[in-house]
Design a protein around this motif. Structure first.
Motif: not given
Length: 308
Positions: A106-114
């Motif tokens: 989640i920290e690596k991909y903050p823009e991802v919603g799923l």
């Protein structure tokens, strides 16, 4: 608070195991919201047996899920306070490192919603019956759609949703008996891609008491499949012309989608009771999702599978 597990509870048989697997998480910044949907089982008694500050309990005034299962899901979502939401179930299990495995992602991909965990499919005795494939860490929207149509295992408890995005999109997609609602919601949430765990972190249970094996609601599952087929056609994924490999995925998805829809309809109809199968033919004939040729093919091939 970072994570909210929301658990619509109706069946008590495996609930204690399900709750135990959640509160055993080695990452502790989470809440567990249990929403008792007027169950005939002693849900309150099971929950009160845990003395854990992570847990909160709510009792519905009416049995929402008995009339509309996804409405119950969305009702439970209203209690969540975390930035990310897991829709847990009353019979599936989480590994202790489920949350901690996703914190760095989640920290690596903050823009991802799923975010999606690999699953093990187990029976009512927790014996492993099937193993999810391993997908690369990040899938673009069209890659995710491609794999969804080509055998990716799915189930609502394996997903972590960014709560604000899910609410902005109107919550979980509503189909009868929530059949295919997990797939549609996941696709809806994948517009910034999907991040996968490489480890098996969820045990998805198949048993005689879950909807997956309940033939009594076969007609409603069929109706959900009809709606999902139409939904898939209406929700396409755009790909830039300069992205050649993504264009391959898009072309393949576009070409395969009619075949996928036919195959899922054949499988669904072949498992219906005789009376439900006859009713399903009438509904299939009245829908505008399939051509006349496809409708005849679906009916014939489902009949052939039924008599084998």
């Amino acid at each position: 608070m970072i994570f909210s597990f929301v658990l619509p509870a109706y069946k008590g048989k495996y609930l204690e195991q399900a709750i135990s697997s959640i509160i055993a998480q080695d990452y502790k910044e989470f809440e567990l919201v249990v929403v008792d949907d007027c169950s005939p089982d002693d849900i309150r008694g099971i929950v009160s047996g845990f003395h854990d500050d992570h847990i909160s309990y709510y009792l519905n005034e009416d049995n929402i899920g008995g009339h509309d299962l996804v409405a119950q899901w969305n009702h439970c979502l209203e209690y969540a306070k975390g930035d990310y939401v897991v829709l847990a179930t009353d019979d599936d299990l989480y590994e202790p490192n489920f949350l901690s495995s996703f914190v760095p992602l989640i920290e690596k991909y903050p823009e991802v919603g799923l975010f999606r965990a690999r699953i093990l499919q187990v029976d009512d005795q927790n014996v492993v019956k099937d193993i999810d494939a391993c997908y690369k860490e990040y899938l673009s929207p069209v890659e995710f759609r491609y794999h969804m149509l080509h055998g990716m295992r799915g189930g609502i408890p394996q997903y972590i949703f960014k709560r604000r995005t899910l609410v902005e999109k109107g919550g979980f997609v509503n189909f009868p008996k929530a059949w295919a609602s997990d797939d549609a919601t996941a696709l809806l949430m994948s517009d910034c891609g999907v991040v996968n765990s490489q480890e098996h972190l969820v045990r998805f249970r198949w048993s005689c008491i879950n909807i997956s094996n309940d033939r009594r609601c076969g007609l409603e599952k069929f109706q959900a499949r009809l709606l999902f087929s139409k939904w898939l056609q209406e929700h396409q994924v755009a790909v830039g012309e300069d992205e050649k490999w993504k264009t391959f995925y898009q072309r393949t998805v576009t070409e395969y989608l009619p075949i996928y829809n036919k195959l899922t309809m054949i499988t669904t109809m072949s498992m219906l009771t005789c009376s439900h199968w006859i009713k399903s033919i009438k509904e299939l004939w009245a829908c505008d999702t399939f051509s006349l040729k496809d409708k005849c093919s679906i009916i014939l091939r489902s009949f052939q599978k039924r008599i084998r």
